[in-house]
Write a protein that holds these residues in place. Structure first.
Motif, short mmCIF file in Angstrom:
data_model
loop_
_atom_site.label_atom_id
_atom_site.label_comp_id
_atom_site.label_asym_id
_atom_site.label_seq_id
_atom_site.Cartn_x
_atom_site.Cartn_y
_atom_site.Cartn_z
N ASN A 45 0.83 -1.21 0.00
CA ASN A 45 0.00 0.00 0.00
C ASN A 45 0.86 1.26 0.00
O ASN A 45 0.57 2.22 -0.71
N LEU A 46 1.93 1.23 0.79
CA LEU A 46 2.82 2.39 0.86
C LEU A 46 3.50 2.65 -0.49
O LEU A 46 3.61 3.80 -0.91
N THR A 47 3.92 1.61 -1.18
CA THR A 47 4.54 1.82 -2.50
C THR A 47 3.53 2.44 -3.46
O THR A 47 3.89 3.29 -4.27
N GLY A 48 2.28 2.04 -3.35
CA GLY A 48 1.24 2.65 -4.18
C GLY A 48 1.09 4.14 -3.89
O GLY A 48 0.98 4.96 -4.80
N ILE A 49 1.10 4.48 -2.62
CA ILE A 49 1.01 5.89 -2.22
C ILE A 49 2.22 6.66 -2.74
O ILE A 49 2.09 7.78 -3.26
N MET A 50 3.40 6.07 -2.62
CA MET A 50 4.63 6.72 -3.07
C MET A 50 4.59 6.97 -4.59
O MET A 50 4.98 8.03 -5.06
N ILE A 51 4.09 6.00 -5.32
CA ILE A 51 3.99 6.15 -6.78
C ILE A 51 2.99 7.23 -7.15
O ILE A 51 3.24 8.07 -8.01
#
Length: 76
Positions: A45-51
């Motif tokens: 989920n965090l990588t999605g937010i970062m992207i």
């Protein structure tokens, strides 16, 4: 779990369990941790937010990895 930039050029991120960094090869590596999460699902989920944040801030949405590389260089 720790999020780092991927070792290969095809992927953007690698996600590692924190225990992996206790191994000698990881302790001596030059990986820069760019995210920390309490589970693999939270890390995804965090990588999605970062992207998404990168896409909102970047002038070149096709170069997400370059955005993070530049960010790291500017802030270290």
């Amino acid at each position: 779990h720790f999020i780092t930039l991927s070792d290969n050029e095809k992927d953007i991120f690698d996600i590692y369990p924190a225990a992996v960094f206790k191994q000698k090869t990881f302790r001596r590596s030059d990986r820069i941790i760019i995210g920390v999460a309490d589970s693999i699902d939270s890390a995804r989920n965090l990588t999605g937010i970062m992207i998404r944040e990168c896409l909102d801030a970047s002038t070149d949405p096709g170069d997400i990895r370059g955005y993070f590389e530049k960010f790291i260089k500017e802030h270290l």
